[in-house]
Design a protein around this motif. Structure first.
Motif, short mmCIF file in Angstrom:
data_model
loop_
_atom_site.label_atom_id
_atom_site.label_comp_id
_atom_site.label_asym_id
_atom_site.label_seq_id
_atom_site.Cartn_x
_atom_site.Cartn_y
_atom_site.Cartn_z
N ARG A 1 -35.59 2.64 20.83
CA ARG A 1 -35.17 2.89 22.00
C ARG A 1 -33.69 3.91 21.91
NH1 ARG A 1 -33.91 5.11 26.05
NH2 ARG A 1 -34.19 4.50 28.00
N THR A 2 -33.17 3.85 20.98
CA THR A 2 -31.70 4.50 20.83
C THR A 2 -32.19 5.94 19.95
OG1 THR A 2 -31.09 3.65 18.66
CG2 THR A 2 -30.53 2.54 20.69
N ARG A 3 -33.35 6.17 19.44
CA ARG A 3 -33.40 7.34 18.81
C ARG A 3 -34.66 8.20 19.25
NH1 ARG A 3 -30.88 5.97 13.83
NH2 ARG A 3 -32.00 7.62 12.51
N LEU A 4 -35.59 7.59 19.92
CA LEU A 4 -36.78 8.28 20.44
C LEU A 4 -36.28 9.72 20.92
CD1 LEU A 4 -39.68 6.28 21.52
CD2 LEU A 4 -39.86 7.93 19.88
N THR A 5 -35.31 9.66 21.95
CA THR A 5 -35.07 10.93 22.48
C THR A 5 -34.14 11.87 21.46
OG1 THR A 5 -32.91 9.77 23.51
CG2 THR A 5 -34.60 10.16 24.95
N GLY A 6 -34.95 11.94 20.47
CA GLY A 6 -34.39 12.80 19.53
C GLY A 6 -35.41 12.98 18.36
N ASN A 7 -35.07 13.78 17.28
CA ASN A 7 -36.18 13.77 16.37
C ASN A 7 -35.88 13.23 14.91
OD1 ASN A 7 -34.08 15.11 15.11
ND2 ASN A 7 -35.19 16.86 14.57
N ARG A 8 -35.28 11.75 15.21
CA ARG A 8 -34.86 11.14 14.02
C ARG A 8 -35.57 9.71 14.00
NH1 ARG A 8 -29.70 9.58 12.85
NH2 ARG A 8 -29.42 9.62 15.12
N CYS A 9 -36.94 9.96 14.51
CA CYS A 9 -37.54 8.57 14.82
C CYS A 9 -38.81 8.41 14.26
CB CYS A 9 -37.61 8.39 16.17
SG CYS A 9 -38.61 9.78 17.24
N SER A 10 -39.15 9.36 13.12
CA SER A 10 -40.44 9.15 12.33
C SER A 10 -40.41 7.63 12.03
CB SER A 10 -40.72 10.22 11.40
OG SER A 10 -39.75 10.09 10.40
N ALA A 11 -41.64 7.12 11.46
CA ALA A 11 -41.63 5.93 10.48
C ALA A 11 -40.96 6.11 9.15
CB ALA A 11 -43.06 5.71 10.05
N ASP A 12 -40.73 7.11 8.72
CA ASP A 12 -39.99 7.57 7.50
C ASP A 12 -38.47 7.35 7.80
OD1 ASP A 12 -42.30 7.91 5.59
OD2 ASP A 12 -41.99 10.17 5.79
N ASP A 13 -38.02 7.88 9.04
CA ASP A 13 -36.70 7.89 9.16
C ASP A 13 -36.24 6.37 9.51
OD1 ASP A 13 -36.24 10.50 9.24
OD2 ASP A 13 -36.92 10.97 11.16
N ILE A 14 -37.06 5.50 10.16
CA ILE A 14 -36.78 4.24 10.57
C ILE A 14 -36.67 3.30 9.33
CG2 ILE A 14 -37.65 2.22 11.79
CD1 ILE A 14 -36.38 4.26 13.59
N ALA A 15 -37.90 3.78 8.35
CA ALA A 15 -37.66 2.68 7.21
C ALA A 15 -36.33 3.20 6.23
CB ALA A 15 -39.08 3.32 6.20
N HIS A 16 -36.08 4.50 6.27
CA HIS A 16 -34.71 4.83 5.85
C HIS A 16 -33.48 3.97 6.08
CE1 HIS A 16 -31.82 7.17 3.72
NE2 HIS A 16 -31.05 7.48 4.55
N VAL A 17 -33.46 4.11 7.53
CA VAL A 17 -32.31 3.10 8.38
C VAL A 17 -32.59 1.77 7.83
CG1 VAL A 17 -31.57 2.38 10.45
CG2 VAL A 17 -32.22 4.67 10.43
N LEU A 18 -33.66 1.14 7.51
CA LEU A 18 -34.02 -0.12 7.28
C LEU A 18 -33.77 -0.40 5.48
CD1 LEU A 18 -36.62 -1.41 9.73
CD2 LEU A 18 -33.98 -1.68 9.79
N ALA A 19 -33.49 0.72 5.08
CA ALA A 19 -33.43 0.55 3.50
C ALA A 19 -34.59 -0.05 3.10
CB ALA A 19 -32.16 -0.13 2.97
#
Length: 366
Positions: A271-289
């Motif tokens: 919800r905090t990232r979908l209005t952008g382009n940093r919300c792919s599954a790879d991006d989310i996995a990276h955030v969660l390490a």
């Protein structure tokens, strides 16, 4: 492109932006179930209704809640019930800014343990980061974020629960109490640069100008407070390091207690990232390490895949903007990451069975 809302008045490029996301723990999760909130700020609905000479108990009961719950802000209710209660309250009072009045009454202490931690943070920036990181122990229906773009800070509050009623009223109240919290930290004369609200501008805007003491822009894509980044460097008067350490320890304990709700964590993060382009599954996995395959496996265990959750959140954002604002379809499409409005229209038809235009017209007629 970060695509937290950047006001047109700012000329800073997005390449210099820093988003501070909500904390998401990949391990054991929370004590507060998804879709629930501590009453906190919502407790102020009772005295606000009484200000209109309305007995709050029948309204609360019609929303499916026990009026006795409102005796203690630590009590927990479903987020959906809060939306129903606000819808009924607006109808009973005939006040389109009822949510603003509720938030205006609330204080930093209405944010519970997180508010107390903010009071004892070393700087305003530490306090706002504490709010963003820890609000999930108080609220699992909406999520805050803080984005820094050059000399501009943008605090955003976003409802993410599906089919939330009165998202505009919830946003009004949440931004109102966030401004109260900032004034508690910075001093009573503090004012934001401007306030952005995802709702149609009401005929009477004086209550908004009176509370925020700053320009208010309606029909926006998010509920945000815009203010100078330098305000985050201000030290919090009266902060007690020992009390801060005790509160941090207590919150860490709460964060690590109870069962995991991993799919809801992903919803909050998206919800905090979908209005952008940093919300792919790879991006989310990276955030969660974690590895992308680990993310997929963890979500599979909850019965939902990443694409399904992302579509659910996109639909909720679109639904809120179509129902509560006059934001053009093309602008909504861009905000949700679609290359053209026709792609958004096709997706929305899959979600709802209607075109965005037909859905918006039907909502306004209802």
């Amino acid at each position: 492109m970060v695509k937290s809302i950047v006001p047109p008045s700012t000329s800073t490029g997005r390449e210099n932006s820093t988003a501070i996301p909500p904390r998401v723990l990949a391990g054991p999760g929370r004590t507060l179930p998804p879709g629930h909130i501590h009453l906190g700020v919502a407790k102020e609905i009772v005295p606000t209704l009484r200000d209109f000479s309305i007995d709050p108990d029948p309204v609360i009961q019609e929303a499916g809640l026990d009026p006795r719950l409102f005796d203690d802000g630590a009590n927990v209710i479903p987020h959906a019930a809060l939306g129903r209660l606000l819808t009924l309250s607006v109808a009973r009072t005939n006040c389109p800014h009822f949510g603003l009045l509720v938030g205006r009454r609330a204080t930093i202490l209405s944010l519970g343990m997180v508010g107390r931690l903010m009071q004892h943070s070393e700087t305003v920036g530490d306090a706002m980061r504490a709010l963003v990181s820890n609000l999930s122990i108080q609220n699992r229906g909406a999520v805050p974020s803080l984005t820094l773009i050059g000399d501009t800070a943008i605090f955003t509050f976003s409802v993410y629960q599906p089919k939330a009623e009165s998202a505009d009223q919830i946003s009004d109240g949440s931004i109102a109490v966030a401004v109260n919290a900032l004034r508690a930290l910075c001093g009573p004369d503090w004012t934001p640069t401007e306030v952005l609200l995802p709702r149609v501008g009401p005929v009477e805007q004086t209550p908004y100008r009176r509370h925020f003491r700053a320009p208010v822009r309606f029909d926006q894509e998010s509920a945000s407070i815009v203010f100078p980044t330098q305000d985050l460097q201000s030290r919090v008067a009266g902060a007690d390091p020992m009390m801060r350490a005790m509160l941090e320890e207590r919150i860490e304990h709460l964060m690590g207690a109870g069962g995991s709700q991993f799919s809801d964590d992903i919803r909050r993060l998206l919800r905090t990232r979908l209005t952008g382009n940093r919300c792919s599954a790879d991006d989310i996995a990276h955030v969660l390490a974690m590895h992308r395959r680990t993310l997929s496996r963890r979500l599979k265990e909850t019965g939902m895949g990443y694409r399904a959750i992302a579509s659910e959140i996109r639909f909720e954002i679109a639904r809120q903007l179509l129902a509560d604002t006059h934001v053009p379809l093309a602008q909504i499409a861009v905000a949700l990451g679609y290359s053209e409005a026709s792609a958004f229209t096709r997706a929305f038809r899959r979600w709802s069975g209607q075109t965005p235009t037909a859905w918006r017209d039907g909502t306004h007629q209802g």
